[in-house]
Design a protein around this motif. Sequence first.
Motif, PDB file in Angstrom:
ATOM      1  N   UNK A 182       0.825  -1.204   0.000  1.00  0.00           N
ATOM      2  CA  UNK A 182       0.000   0.000   0.000  1.00  0.00           C
ATOM      3  C   UNK A 182       0.865   1.261   0.000  1.00  0.00           C
ATOM      4  N   UNK A 183       1.905   1.264   0.827  1.00  0.00           N
ATOM      5  CA  UNK A 183       2.804   2.402   0.874  1.00  0.00           C
ATOM      6  C   UNK A 183       3.595   2.505  -0.419  1.00  0.00           C
ATOM      7  N   UNK A 184       3.993   1.364  -0.959  1.00  0.00           N
ATOM      8  CA  UNK A 184       4.794   1.351  -2.179  1.00  0.00           C
ATOM      9  C   UNK A 184       4.063   2.018  -3.336  1.00  0.00           C
ATOM     10  N   UNK A 185       2.762   1.893  -3.376  1.00  0.00           N
ATOM     11  CA  UNK A 185       1.976   2.415  -4.494  1.00  0.00           C
ATOM     12  C   UNK A 185       1.710   3.913  -4.379  1.00  0.00           C
ATOM     13  N   UNK A 186       2.055   4.520  -3.257  1.00  0.00           N
ATOM     14  CA  UNK A 186       1.796   5.941  -3.062  1.00  0.00           C
ATOM     15  C   UNK A 186       2.744   6.805  -3.897  1.00  0.00           C
ATOM     16  N   UNK A 187       2.269   7.968  -4.367  1.00  0.00           N
ATOM     17  CA  UNK A 187       3.122   8.852  -5.174  1.00  0.00           C
ATOM     18  C   UNK A 187       4.073   9.692  -4.319  1.00  0.00           C
ATOM     19  N   UNK A 188       4.972   9.028  -3.575  1.00  0.00           N
ATOM     20  CA  UNK A 188       5.935   9.736  -2.734  1.00  0.00           C
ATOM     21  C   UNK A 188       7.012  10.334  -3.637  1.00  0.00           C
ATOM     22  N   UNK A 189       7.045  11.644  -3.693  1.00  0.00           N
ATOM     23  CA  UNK A 189       7.964  12.344  -4.582  1.00  0.00           C
ATOM     24  C   UNK A 189       9.322  12.575  -3.920  1.00  0.00           C
ATOM     25  N   UNK A 190       9.301  12.868  -2.624  1.00  0.00           N
ATOM     26  CA  UNK A 190      10.545  13.202  -1.929  1.00  0.00           C
ATOM     27  C   UNK A 190      10.394  12.963  -0.445  1.00  0.00           C
ATOM     28  N   UNK A 191      11.531  12.802   0.225  1.00  0.00           N
ATOM     29  CA  UNK A 191      11.557  12.780   1.678  1.00  0.00           C
ATOM     30  C   UNK A 191      12.136  14.107   2.149  1.00  0.00           C
ATOM     31  N   UNK A 192      11.633  14.569   3.282  1.00  0.00           N
ATOM     32  CA  UNK A 192      12.010  15.865   3.829  1.00  0.00           C
ATOM     33  C   UNK A 192      12.587  15.630   5.219  1.00  0.00           C
TER      34      UNK A 192
END
Length: 218
Positions: A182-192
């Motif tokens: 579920x997390x893998x499919x998220x559109x995570x663009x960057x870590x802050x």
Amino acid sequence: MKLKICGMKYPDNILEVGALLPDYMGFIFWEKSARYFDGIIPELPKSIQKVGVFVNATVEEILEKIEKHDLQAVQLHGAESVAFCEKLKKSIPNRIEIIKVFSILDTFDFTILKPFESVCDFFLFDTKGKLPGGNGTTFDWKVLENYPSTKPFFLSGGIGIEEIKKLVETLQCNVSTNCNVSIKKLPIYAIDVNSKFEIEPGLKNVQLCRDVALQRLK
């Protein structure tokens, strides 16, 4: 996955961290912050996007900082409305990105995001705490499994080396293995990242920043 190092304050430290080539560097223009930046940003590699972080500032104040520091992105960390974001979007050059922050604790009403989709380029999810940011705590990422949008977002909130390792492992894992799909499919663009990489507020630990820069490239 891109990297944003936020809360920069001291010129020499800014240059040292800049040499690691993070994708974004954040400068906080909120006077109540321990990481408040009131200097001149030294010359950085062209690949680094400079982000101005604001908390309920006026459009005029934001425009002044964009001009003074040649910012490439604006991060709105207060209670800015859709109307405000729309006004800002019309006032700034198209090349400048708008990042709207939303704070999460145990739950979050994702329906409030929809009106913001057309007036910002990215969302940023941080941990809800006493301060608008830099609280040093992580929220439960499982809340994001209900994220309904395709709008890419920055993931923030007390992220340290271990959290980044887990995130990288999740994003790289094969669906057939035991991982959080579920997390893998998220559109995570960057870590802050911010407080977990500091010697003191605004002064980053260069070695830790180097470690995170290498970790996200694996």
